[in-house]
Each structure stands twice: as structure tokens, then as C-alpha cells.
Design a protein around this motif. Structure first.
Motif, mmCIF file in Angstrom:
data_model
loop_
_atom_site.group_PDB
_atom_site.id
_atom_site.type_symbol
_atom_site.label_atom_id
_atom_site.label_comp_id
_atom_site.label_asym_id
_atom_site.label_seq_id
_atom_site.Cartn_x
_atom_site.Cartn_y
_atom_site.Cartn_z
ATOM 1 N N GLU A 57 0.832 -1.205 0.000
ATOM 2 C CA GLU A 57 0.000 0.000 0.000
ATOM 3 C C GLU A 57 0.868 1.257 0.000
ATOM 4 N N LEU A 58 1.947 1.233 0.751
ATOM 5 C CA LEU A 58 2.827 2.399 0.781
ATOM 6 C C LEU A 58 3.451 2.642 -0.583
ATOM 7 N N ARG A 59 3.883 1.586 -1.245
ATOM 8 C CA ARG A 59 4.464 1.761 -2.574
ATOM 9 C C ARG A 59 3.418 2.270 -3.566
ATOM 10 N N LYS A 63 1.474 6.965 -6.641
ATOM 11 C CA LYS A 63 0.502 8.013 -6.966
ATOM 12 C C LYS A 63 1.070 9.406 -6.681
ATOM 13 N N PHE A 64 1.766 9.526 -5.574
ATOM 14 C CA PHE A 64 2.318 10.823 -5.156
ATOM 15 C C PHE A 64 3.285 11.359 -6.213
ATOM 16 N N HIS A 65 4.064 10.456 -6.813
ATOM 17 C CA HIS A 65 5.069 10.870 -7.793
ATOM 18 C C HIS A 65 4.690 10.508 -9.231
ATOM 19 N N SER A 66 3.497 9.985 -9.429
ATOM 20 C CA SER A 66 3.014 9.621 -10.773
ATOM 21 C C SER A 66 3.946 8.623 -11.457
ATOM 22 N N VAL A 67 4.314 7.571 -10.718
ATOM 23 C CA VAL A 67 5.149 6.506 -11.275
ATOM 24 C C VAL A 67 4.521 5.160 -10.933
ATOM 25 N N ASP A 68 4.923 4.136 -11.660
ATOM 26 C CA ASP A 68 4.486 2.774 -11.385
ATOM 27 C C ASP A 68 5.015 2.353 -10.013
ATOM 28 N N PRO A 69 4.156 1.856 -9.117
ATOM 29 C CA PRO A 69 4.625 1.450 -7.783
ATOM 30 C C PRO A 69 5.674 0.347 -7.819
ATOM 31 N N ALA A 106 -1.208 7.654 6.148
ATOM 32 C CA ALA A 106 -1.056 9.105 6.119
ATOM 33 C C ALA A 106 -1.113 9.640 4.694
ATOM 34 N N LEU A 107 -0.540 8.891 3.765
ATOM 35 C CA LEU A 107 -0.631 9.287 2.359
ATOM 36 C C LEU A 107 -2.048 9.106 1.832
ATOM 37 N N ALA A 108 -2.642 7.950 2.101
ATOM 38 C CA ALA A 108 -3.960 7.639 1.551
ATOM 39 C C ALA A 108 -5.034 8.592 2.057
ATOM 40 N N ASN A 109 -4.894 9.043 3.303
ATOM 41 C CA ASN A 109 -5.909 9.913 3.898
ATOM 42 C C ASN A 109 -5.624 11.397 3.718
ATOM 43 N N GLY A 110 -4.597 11.719 2.957
ATOM 44 C CA GLY A 110 -4.325 13.120 2.651
ATOM 45 C C GLY A 110 -3.555 13.871 3.709
#
Length: 374
Positions: free
Chosen positions: A52-54, A59-65, A257-261
Motif C-alpha cells: 500500500e505504501l508503494r 501516486k504521489f510521484h506519478s510513477v508505477d509502484p 497518512a498518504l492515503a488519507n491526505g
């Protein structure tokens, strides 16, 4: 009377920049939902980090996890990358900006690299000098901190980024792009990430190192590498022989923390918090020290100066300590073959943890120490 020390030393987040309560709430939710998983070893067998973190970092950096490898902080990423890139090098030379992050130099040297500095200008590394060096010898990699560089505050211009990536393709060297401060921009427009430029440049090689320490929490120890396919698994193999597995709890909390903004929300908060401190720091340096700063940063933690002195660095630092200043030795940011301009001392001045008056007082003491050390 005891003089209160002004700390121009470590660049650590101020406590008010860390959303401790929200992180604690996310941690409680994780522990309630899946305590068994987060208190067990992470999977082994080239484990590249919490799935999930990857995905969230992708998503944060617009790259393939699948291009993301998660580490226990960005220094571990640097250590693993140095091992990965230097282990087969016959003459392992590494080029870095001068000045650069001192711990990075220590890591590269520990892995056997001959670290050499290329002068840093107000808009990035001196490309004329770099081209001359490349014609003589192609390094194993070039290490740069292109956004609000530690220690200088310099941001590499768009034109220099494009040329640096082009040179990577022409000469066949890898670029290590370290971006821990990139999200902390207070003004201006962000230049394109080197890794993005490499995707449209045939033959260019860029590995990006990121961290959540400045936008969420250094205590969670979450760093990561974005690389081409295959790189995450190669790094995972090295990591398993070093520390077996990462800390699942910390990675799962960071994923939430990333997923919830929370990270985007906190990044905006940190920008609002630090912008006035940045502006006050720039004004204090201009008013008290004159035109000695390397650049006016548009974000990050640092403004830096080449302060003219009529003595040696050691005498200046001794005078500064008497005036209640905690400074990091500026020469430590230069590789062994590089140095600040003659007749100056290089100083990294972190502003992120000081209000305007504290910073201005520190700068006044710097000016006095320079006079007293003559």
C-alpha cells in the motif's frame, strides 16, 4: 550572564511541523485493525516495501509502484545505492556538488568511492567544469540535490537539469537525484524532476531518492528509491542481507497518512509555517552581511553564505562559540579536493526552527564573530 545559544546547526523539522496527534491516531487505527501483521517480520524474498505504501508513493510521484523501493530513511537508500552502483566499479569515482550533504560523502567513501566536487553556482552545478571532468573520466554516478540543496539552498534550473540528463545519456553515467525538500516550495515554479526528464531521454539513467521526514515525520524513518524496473529488487536483495526486513508498523502508518491526505495537508501547513521564517532569514542576511549569500532559496530549510574572514575557519568557529553560536563546520560540506572560495568561510544557516528575531540575532553575532576573529 549566560548567553542563550542560537542554533545554526542541525536541519531538523521544528516540532510544530510534525502532525504528531494525527500520526498517533493513524497508528491506533492500524494497531486496532491488524496488530498481528505489523508486529511480525515483513515478508522476505526481495521484499520492496509495504504494498500500500508503494502504491501511495507511486501516486504521489506519478510513477508505477513497481519502480518504488522503500527504505528505513533516505540515508539507508543512499547506502544501498552506493553499494549497488560501486560494487563492480574498477575505479569508483563519484562526482558531487561542492558543497554537498556531508553524510552522503561519508557513505560514498565508506563504499570505496573517490569523491570529487564540482563547483555549485546559484542555479546548480557548474556544467562547464562537469563537462571537462567527463571528458577525462566518466564517474560511477553523479550525486545532486536539485531542490533547495542541503547545505546551500540552491535549486538547479530547468535548463541545467535538461543538460545534466542529456550528459547522462551521452556519457553513460547514472544520476542520483536526492529530493527530501522538493515539496517545501514557498514561491516560484518547480522545475521538472530529473527522473521525469530521463523518461523522455534515451540512454539517460536517473535514480531518485525521496523521504517523508520533512513532510510528515523523521521518526517514522521512511525513505524510498524510484528507479527503473529491476532496481527495487536488486536493492531489496542487498537490504535483506543487511537488516533482514523493514519495520512494517511504520510503513503501514505512512501508507495511511498518504492515503488519507495527511501528508499533503501537512505539507501545506509546513509551507505556511516556514515561509515567514524564510523571508525573515533572507532579509537578515542582506541587511547585516550584505551580498554574501550563494542564492535566495525559494523553499527548503537553508540559506547559505560565503562569509569573508581574515583568519582561518577554526579561529572563526572559536569566536562564534564564544558569542553563543552553534555552527556546523562549513568545510565539512566540501569533498577533500574542494574548498570554499579563498578568504571566506562557508556557513549553512538553517532557518526552519528559528523565528525572525532569533535568526536576525544569530546573524548579528556572526558579523561580530567575523570581526573579532580577524
Amino acid at each position: 550572564m549566560t548567553v542563550q545559544t542560537v542554533h545554526f546547526s542541525r536541519g531538523i523539522p521544528p516540532l510544530e511541523a510534525i502532525p504528531s496527534t494525527a500520526i498517533a491516531e493513524h497508528t491506533s487505527a492500524v494497531l486496532a485493525a491488524e496488530p498481528d501483521r505489523v508486529f511480525q517480520y515483513a515478508p522476505i524474498g526481495r521484499h520492496t516495501g509495504d504494498q500500500e505504501l508503494r502504491e501511495q508513493l507511486g501516486k504521489f510521484h506519478s510513477v508505477d509502484p513497481d519502480r518504488v523501493f522503500v527504505t528505513n530513511g533516505s540515508l539507508q537508500a543512499l547506502d544501498l545505492l552506493a553499494a549497488h552502483l560501486l560494487r563492480d566499479a574498477v575505479e569508483p569515482q563519484v562526482l558531487v556538488e561542492a558543497p554537498t550533504y556531508d553524510r552522503a560523502v561519508q557513505i560514498f567513501e565508506r563504499h570505496g568511492a573517490q569523491v570529487s566536487g564540482v563547483p555549485l553556482r546559484h542555479d546548480g552545478v557548474d556544467l562547464n567544469v562537469l563537462r571537462e571532468r567527463l571528458r577525462t573520466k566518466v564517474p560511477a554516478f553523479v550525486y545532486v540535490i536539485p531542490d533547495f540543496q542541503n547545505p546551500s539552498g540552491v535549486t538547479t534550473s530547468e535548463d541545467k537539469r535538461r543538460e545534466l540528463v542529456r550528459l547522462s545519456a551521452e556519457y553513460g553515467f547514472t544520476i542520483l537525484e536526492d529530493i527530501p525538500y522538493r515539496e517545501l516550495r514557498f514561491s516560484g515554479t518547480a522545475p521538472t524532476r530529473l527522473g521525469e526528464l530521463a523518461e523522455s531521454t534515451d540512454g539517460a539513467h536517473v535514480l531518485t531518492i525521496g523521504s517523508l521526514s520533512k513532510v510528515l515525520s523523521p521518526g517514522l524513518r521512511v525513505g524510498y528509491v524510484i528507479g527503473p524496473p529491476g532496481t527495487p529488487h536488486a536493492l531489496a536483495a542487498l537490504a535483506e542481507s543487511t537488516y533482514l526486513s523493514p519495520a512494517p508498523l511504520l510503513q503501514v502508518v505512512a501508507a495511511r497518512a498518504l492515503a488519507n491526505g495527511l501528508i499533503r495537508e501537512n505539507t501545506e501547513h509546513v509551507r505556511r509555517l516556514l515561509r515567514p521564517r524564510h523571508d525573515a532569514a533572507v532579509e537578515a542576511v542582506r541587511q547585516t552581511l550584505g551580498d554574501v549569500h550563494l542564492c535566495v532559496p525559494e523553499g527548503g530549510y537553508y540559506i547559505s553564505v560565503h562569509l569573508p574572514i581574515r583568519t582561518d575557519e577554526e579561529s572563526f568557529l572559536a569566536a562564534a562559540r564564544k558569542d553563543g553560536l552553534a555552527l556546523t563546520r562549513g568545510s565539512a560540506f566540501y569533498p577533500a579536493d574542494s574548498a570554499p572560495p579563498s578568504g571566506t568561510v562557508f556557513l549553512r544557516l538553517p532557518f526552519q526552527a528559528l523565528d525572525g528575531e532569533e535568526f536576525a540575532e544569530g546573524v548579528r553575532r556572526l558579523a561580530a564573530a567575523a570581526e573579532r576573529a580577524a
